[in-house]
Design a protein around this motif. Structure first.
Motif, PDB file in Angstrom:
ATOM      1  N   GLN A  62     -27.916 -53.506  17.360  1.00  9.29           N
ATOM      2  CA  GLN A  62     -27.874 -54.249  16.035  1.00  9.29           C
ATOM      3  C   GLN A  62     -28.292 -53.531  14.825  1.00  9.29           C
ATOM      4  OE1 GLN A  62     -30.453 -57.821  16.550  1.00  9.29           O
ATOM      5  NE2 GLN A  62     -28.552 -59.124  17.204  1.00  9.29           N
ATOM      6  N   ALA A  63     -27.830 -53.559  13.993  1.00  3.75           N
ATOM      7  CA  ALA A  63     -28.242 -52.721  12.704  1.00  3.75           C
ATOM      8  C   ALA A  63     -29.596 -52.789  12.433  1.00  3.75           C
ATOM      9  CB  ALA A  63     -27.459 -53.437  11.465  1.00  3.75           C
ATOM     10  N   GLY A  64     -30.153 -51.612  12.161  1.00  2.00           N
ATOM     11  CA  GLY A  64     -31.373 -51.481  11.997  1.00  2.00           C
ATOM     12  C   GLY A  64     -32.132 -50.928  13.407  1.00  2.00           C
ATOM     13  N   GLY A  65     -31.386 -51.050  14.413  1.00  2.95           N
ATOM     14  CA  GLY A  65     -31.873 -50.451  15.607  1.00  2.95           C
ATOM     15  C   GLY A  65     -31.941 -49.166  15.785  1.00  2.95           C
ATOM     16  N   SER A  66     -32.533 -48.598  16.974  1.00  2.00           N
ATOM     17  CA  SER A  66     -32.515 -47.137  17.318  1.00  2.00           C
ATOM     18  C   SER A  66     -31.718 -46.773  18.527  1.00  2.00           C
ATOM     19  CB  SER A  66     -33.944 -46.555  17.395  1.00  2.00           C
ATOM     20  OG  SER A  66     -34.594 -47.126  16.245  1.00  2.00           O
ATOM     21  N   LEU A  67     -31.335 -45.904  18.817  1.00  2.00           N
ATOM     22  CA  LEU A  67     -30.779 -45.258  20.050  1.00  2.00           C
ATOM     23  C   LEU A  67     -31.077 -43.759  20.152  1.00  2.00           C
ATOM     24  CD1 LEU A  67     -27.080 -46.722  20.448  1.00  2.00           C
ATOM     25  CD2 LEU A  67     -29.198 -47.373  21.836  1.00  2.00           C
TER      26      LEU A  67
ATOM     27  N   LEU B 278     -30.468 -36.563  20.359  1.00  2.00           N
ATOM     28  CA  LEU B 278     -30.242 -37.188  19.064  1.00  2.00           C
ATOM     29  C   LEU B 278     -30.772 -38.574  18.888  1.00  2.00           C
ATOM     30  CD1 LEU B 278     -28.639 -36.577  16.236  1.00  2.00           C
ATOM     31  CD2 LEU B 278     -26.897 -38.086  17.252  1.00  2.00           C
ATOM     32  N   GLN B 279     -31.987 -38.347  18.164  1.00  2.00           N
ATOM     33  CA  GLN B 279     -32.620 -39.596  17.997  1.00  2.00           C
ATOM     34  C   GLN B 279     -31.963 -40.291  16.882  1.00  2.00           C
ATOM     35  OE1 GLN B 279     -35.110 -41.294  19.593  1.00  2.00           O
ATOM     36  NE2 GLN B 279     -34.865 -43.005  18.262  1.00  2.00           N
ATOM     37  N   MET B 280     -31.604 -41.532  16.876  1.00  2.00           N
ATOM     38  CA  MET B 280     -30.885 -42.344  15.824  1.00  2.00           C
ATOM     39  C   MET B 280     -31.729 -43.734  15.466  1.00  2.00           C
ATOM     40  SD  MET B 280     -26.931 -41.999  17.010  1.00  2.00           S
ATOM     41  CE  MET B 280     -27.153 -42.956  18.515  1.00  2.00           C
ATOM     42  N   ASN B 281     -32.203 -43.626  14.168  1.00  2.00           N
ATOM     43  CA  ASN B 281     -33.088 -44.653  13.724  1.00  2.00           C
ATOM     44  C   ASN B 281     -32.390 -45.324  12.636  1.00  2.00           C
ATOM     45  OD1 ASN B 281     -34.971 -44.066  15.684  1.00  2.00           O
ATOM     46  ND2 ASN B 281     -36.013 -42.701  14.138  1.00  2.00           N
ATOM     47  N   SER B 282     -32.674 -46.631  12.394  1.00  2.00           N
ATOM     48  CA  SER B 282     -31.941 -47.620  11.213  1.00  2.00           C
ATOM     49  C   SER B 282     -30.631 -47.522  11.219  1.00  2.00           C
ATOM     50  CB  SER B 282     -32.507 -46.767  10.036  1.00  2.00           C
ATOM     51  OG  SER B 282     -34.134 -46.810   9.784  1.00  2.00           O
ATOM     52  N   LEU B 283     -30.191 -47.815  12.396  1.00  2.00           N
ATOM     53  CA  LEU B 283     -28.692 -47.518  12.602  1.00  2.00           C
ATOM     54  C   LEU B 283     -28.000 -48.613  11.720  1.00  2.00           C
ATOM     55  CD1 LEU B 283     -28.518 -46.872  16.392  1.00  2.00           C
ATOM     56  CD2 LEU B 283     -27.490 -45.557  14.489  1.00  2.00           C
ATOM     57  N   LYS B 284     -26.761 -48.005  11.043  1.00  2.00           N
ATOM     58  CA  LYS B 284     -25.968 -49.026  10.604  1.00  2.00           C
ATOM     59  C   LYS B 284     -24.312 -49.291  11.092  1.00  2.00           C
ATOM     60  CE  LYS B 284     -27.638 -46.663   6.296  1.00  2.00           C
ATOM     61  NZ  LYS B 284     -27.452 -45.902   5.306  1.00  2.00           N
ATOM     62  N   PRO B 285     -23.870 -50.244  10.754  1.00  2.00           N
ATOM     63  CA  PRO B 285     -22.205 -50.636  11.411  1.00  2.00           C
ATOM     64  C   PRO B 285     -21.726 -49.257  11.243  1.00  2.00           C
ATOM     65  CG  PRO B 285     -23.358 -52.641  10.388  1.00  2.00           C
ATOM     66  CD  PRO B 285     -24.352 -51.490   9.885  1.00  2.00           C
ATOM     67  N   GLU B 286     -21.546 -48.545  10.008  1.00  2.00           N
ATOM     68  CA  GLU B 286     -20.648 -47.492   9.889  1.00  2.00           C
ATOM     69  C   GLU B 286     -20.978 -46.371  10.695  1.00  2.00           C
ATOM     70  OE1 GLU B 286     -22.601 -49.293   7.534  1.00  2.00           O
ATOM     71  OE2 GLU B 286     -23.283 -47.726   5.933  1.00  2.00           O
ATOM     72  N   ASP B 287     -22.291 -46.383  11.351  1.00  2.00           N
ATOM     73  CA  ASP B 287     -22.440 -45.422  12.485  1.00  2.00           C
ATOM     74  C   ASP B 287     -21.756 -45.480  13.600  1.00  2.00           C
ATOM     75  OD1 ASP B 287     -26.098 -45.457  11.418  1.00  2.00           O
ATOM     76  OD2 ASP B 287     -24.630 -44.024  10.882  1.00  2.00           O
ATOM     77  N   THR B 288     -21.076 -46.426  13.835  1.00  2.00           N
ATOM     78  CA  THR B 288     -20.169 -46.762  15.019  1.00  2.00           C
ATOM     79  C   THR B 288     -19.268 -45.798  15.203  1.00  2.00           C
ATOM     80  OG1 THR B 288     -20.551 -49.392  14.973  1.00  2.00           O
ATOM     81  CG2 THR B 288     -18.559 -48.385  16.067  1.00  2.00           C
TER      82      THR B 288
ATOM     83  N   VAL C 205     -21.109 -45.403  20.375  1.00  2.00           N
ATOM     84  CA  VAL C 205     -22.214 -46.095  20.213  1.00  2.00           C
ATOM     85  C   VAL C 205     -21.657 -47.250  19.104  1.00  2.00           C
ATOM     86  CG1 VAL C 205     -24.073 -45.756  18.269  1.00  2.00           C
ATOM     87  CG2 VAL C 205     -23.877 -44.084  20.165  1.00  2.00           C
ATOM     88  N   THR C 206     -22.252 -48.443  19.139  1.00  2.00           N
ATOM     89  CA  THR C 206     -21.372 -49.604  18.502  1.00  2.00           C
ATOM     90  C   THR C 206     -22.785 -50.379  17.919  1.00  2.00           C
ATOM     91  OG1 THR C 206     -19.594 -49.880  19.983  1.00  2.00           O
ATOM     92  CG2 THR C 206     -20.166 -51.741  18.658  1.00  2.00           C
ATOM     93  N   VAL C 207     -22.682 -50.546  16.506  1.00  2.00           N
ATOM     94  CA  VAL C 207     -23.784 -51.016  16.025  1.00  2.00           C
ATOM     95  C   VAL C 207     -23.232 -52.367  15.133  1.00  2.00           C
ATOM     96  CG1 VAL C 207     -25.524 -50.934  14.147  1.00  2.00           C
ATOM     97  CG2 VAL C 207     -24.514 -48.715  15.306  1.00  2.00           C
ATOM     98  N   SER C 208     -23.903 -53.339  15.384  1.00  2.00           N
ATOM     99  CA  SER C 208     -23.329 -54.758  15.202  1.00  2.00           C
ATOM    100  C   SER C 208     -24.204 -55.368  13.863  1.00  2.00           C
ATOM    101  CB  SER C 208     -23.572 -55.759  16.100  1.00  2.00           C
ATOM    102  OG  SER C 208     -24.750 -56.096  16.606  1.00  2.00           O
ATOM    103  N   ALA C 209     -23.341 -55.655  12.936  1.00  2.00           N
ATOM    104  CA  ALA C 209     -24.024 -56.288  11.823  1.00  2.00           C
ATOM    105  C   ALA C 209     -25.043 -57.196  11.862  1.00  2.00           C
ATOM    106  CB  ALA C 209     -22.751 -56.613  10.637  1.00  2.00           C
TER     107      ALA C 209
END
Length: 124
Positions: A13-18, A81-91, A120-124
């Protein structure tokens, strides 16, 4: 020739991390500067982050600066690659790559070894 395999992608989900991992085999990853790129359908593969051979120097794309971090553990032959505060546009599909350069490389043409990618899929 080194072989690269990405893992750690998925749906978040948006705001999450991977945290993505890139495991190398065949040759020591310490022989390569490493990088992460991403690609969405119909668009070019774009630079996200790069790290020098010894891990002391990094470069991060402006689009993800402050949210993503790149690191490596040469003893484990792995890059992250640590990804935080993920956004839908990071998909995107995220690719790791190796370069014979010493310092972080930012151009796709600087890299001559590529993994197969992880979604990587980030949902809104």
């Amino acid at each position: 020739q080194v072989q690269l395999v990405e893992s750690g992608g998925g749906l978040v989900q948006a705001g999450g991390s991977l945290r993505l991992s890139c495991a190398a085999s065949g040759r020591p990853v310490s022989n390569y500067a490493m990088g992460w790129f991403r690609q969405v359908p119909g668009r070019e593969r774009t630079f996200i982050a790069g790290i020098s051979m010894n891990g002391r120097s990094t470069r991060i794309a402006d689009s993800v600066k402050g949210r993503f971090a790149i690191s490596r553990d040469n003893a484990k032959n792995t890059m992250y690659l640590q990804m935080n505060s993920l956004k839908p546009e990071d998909t995107a599909v995220y690719y790791c790559a190796g370069s014979p350069a010493v310092l972080p490389a930012t151009l796709r043409t600087d890299y001559n070894v590529w993994g197969q990618g992880t979604q990587v899929t980030v949902s809104a």
